[in-house]
Design an enzyme around this catalytic site. Structure first.
Site, short mmCIF file in Angstrom:
data_model
loop_
_atom_site.label_atom_id
_atom_site.label_comp_id
_atom_site.label_asym_id
_atom_site.label_seq_id
_atom_site.Cartn_x
_atom_site.Cartn_y
_atom_site.Cartn_z
N HIS A 150 0.32 -16.31 -1.04
CA HIS A 150 1.49 -17.18 -1.11
C HIS A 150 1.17 -18.43 -1.93
CE1 HIS A 150 4.11 -15.18 1.95
NE2 HIS A 150 2.94 -14.61 2.22
N HIS A 187 -0.59 -16.13 8.76
CA HIS A 187 -1.05 -17.06 7.72
C HIS A 187 -1.35 -18.40 8.37
CE1 HIS A 187 -0.49 -14.58 4.12
NE2 HIS A 187 0.51 -14.03 4.78
N ARG A 247 -17.16 -16.91 20.90
CA ARG A 247 -16.96 -18.23 21.50
C ARG A 247 -15.68 -18.90 21.00
NH1 ARG A 247 -22.64 -18.60 20.45
NH2 ARG A 247 -23.84 -18.38 22.39
N ASP A 278 -4.49 0.56 5.54
CA ASP A 278 -4.72 1.18 4.24
C ASP A 278 -6.19 1.44 3.96
OD1 ASP A 278 -5.55 -1.42 3.93
OD2 ASP A 278 -4.39 -1.83 2.12
N HIS A 289 -7.60 -3.47 4.15
CA HIS A 289 -7.38 -4.71 4.89
C HIS A 289 -8.15 -4.75 6.21
CE1 HIS A 289 -4.01 -5.23 2.10
NE2 HIS A 289 -3.95 -6.48 2.50
N ASP A 327 3.21 -3.78 4.29
CA ASP A 327 3.03 -5.00 3.50
C ASP A 327 2.96 -4.61 2.02
OD1 ASP A 327 2.78 -7.65 2.85
OD2 ASP A 327 0.72 -7.87 3.56
N LEU A 380 -7.01 -10.00 -1.75
CA LEU A 380 -6.06 -8.95 -1.41
C LEU A 380 -4.66 -9.53 -1.37
CD1 LEU A 380 -7.88 -6.89 1.39
CD2 LEU A 380 -7.12 -6.03 -0.82
N ALA A 381 -3.71 -8.79 -1.92
CA ALA A 381 -2.34 -9.33 -2.06
C ALA A 381 -1.30 -8.36 -1.53
CB ALA A 381 -2.06 -9.65 -3.52
#
Length: 371
Positions: free
Chosen positions: A135, A188, A220, A240, A243, A265, A298-299
């Site tokens: 983004h 995000h 932790r 996939d 990811h 996605d 990765l997009a």
């Protein structure tokens, strides 16, 4: 229409040999006789898949602001076994978001044959700069109730899901209000465990692409992932093989039993050859099925939900759990489970026939054969 002898995926989450009769809706399930019978012996009969997080495919993107593009996407998804979908927007300048949401409104006013558009997944612009992923940083905003309300009005109330970083200033009061309008997901986000738990308590109930674009799970510092588990939230997985590691996919399906929604996605490069494409106005390179920014980030993906189901099963997830994660769970996430997501009398007759290798043989949407 009557389909006989298929291994039907029932509302109990199990397969059994049963017949199913339907028009626009399912009319009967059991041992049935009648005309127009299709013999599905040895085949799986499952609900149509839902994709509640997809940006695009076949060179189209939900953020383009094109009703014609949305029509092309609906046809593509249906051909891949996705019978319902949520156009998912990127973080963009407000005028571009307005244009994208207006296009959804126009498309919904006269939907074309293809997958059902369930409404918008607004992924951003209320995301963390530290975990923005693909983004654009310059268009990120703090949670803004008035802007959200305006965008929802532009879409004629079509926003079904919004992704927000729950630790951002103003997020808690925003979540409390937005949760009265649509499903709120956390994603995000750089939130720690306590911040994420506070955001879930404020009204968030879902988690966008678990593990991706959020703090890692530590023994932790359990962070966003640990909070998602403790809160009872549903979670998305991009299955996939890029990811999320297969071992983590297996772990998530066990830890979050019944709470996993498989999503693609996918980007406009899905269904297209390797090459350079765009996302949010920035270049994306697709190479050997992997979609990345020029810096290697990765997009998104180039898969479909059907491929995600196949991958999950190949990774060792029970078929029943994978089918559930593509059907009733995402339907519940976006408030569509009363009419979609399972094969039950009275629900819409959106269903698929798959062979034993999970290849797609037939697609029915509202009782009409699409493929």
């Amino acid at each position: 229409m009557l389909i006989k002898n298929g291994l039907l995926f029932g509302a109990d989450g199990r397969f059994s040999v049963r017949d199913i009769a339907f028009g626009e809706t399912v009319t009967a399930i059991g041992e049935l006789d009648g005309p127009e019978a299709l013999d599905a012996a040895g085949k799986y009969v499952v609900p149509g898949f839902l994709d509640i997080h997809t940006h695009g495919a076949v060179s189209e993107d939900a953020s383009d602001g094109s009703a014609v593009g949305l029509e092309r996407l609906s046809r593509y998804y249906a051909a891949q076994g996705v019978t319902s979908w949520c156009p998912t927007t990127m973080t963009l300048p407000v005028p571009d978001l307005e244009r994208a949401l207006s296009a959804v409104r126009t498309f919904q006013s006269a939907p074309a044959p293809g997958a059902r558009c369930l409404g918008v997944h607004l992924e951003g612009p209320f995301l963390s700069p530290a975990k923005r992923g693909a983004h654009a940083a310059e268009h990120l905003l703090l949670p803004d109730w008035e802007l959200f309300r305006h965008l929802n009005e532009v879409s004629s109330g079509q926003i079904r899901l919004i992704t927000v970083a729950g630790e951002q200033p103003g997020a808690i009061s925003f979540l409390e209000r937005a949760a009265q309008v649509c499903t709120v997901a956390l994603g995000h986000t750089a939130a720690d465990y306590d911040q994420a738990m506070a955001a879930y308590a404020a009204g968030a109930t879902h988690t966008t692409h678990l593990f991706n674009a959020m703090s890692p799970l530590g023994h932790r510092e359990p962070g966003q992932v640990g909070a998602a588990f403790d809160s009872g939230a549903t979670v998305e997985l991009i299955c996939d093989g890029l990811h999320i590691h297969p071992a983590v996919v297996r772990m998530v399906f066990r830890l979050f039993e019944g709470r996993v929604a498989l999503v693609s996605d996918s980007l406009r490069c899905a269904g297209m050859p390797d090459g350079t494409y765009t996302l949010g106005g920035e270049p994306v390179l697709k190479q050997n099925g992997k979609a990345t920014r020029p810096d290697g980030t990765l997009a998104g993906s180039s898969i479909s939900v059907l491929e995600a189901v196949r991958n999950a099963v190949f990774f060792g997830v029970p078929l029943e759990a994978a089918i559930r994660a593509a059907t009733i769970t995402p339907a519940k996430v976006v408030g569509a489970a009363a009419r979609l997501g399972s094969l039950e009398v009275g629900k819409l007759a959106d269903l698929l026939i798959l062979d034993r290798d999970l290849n797609l043989e037939a697609v029915y949407i509202g009782g009409k054969r699409f493929r």
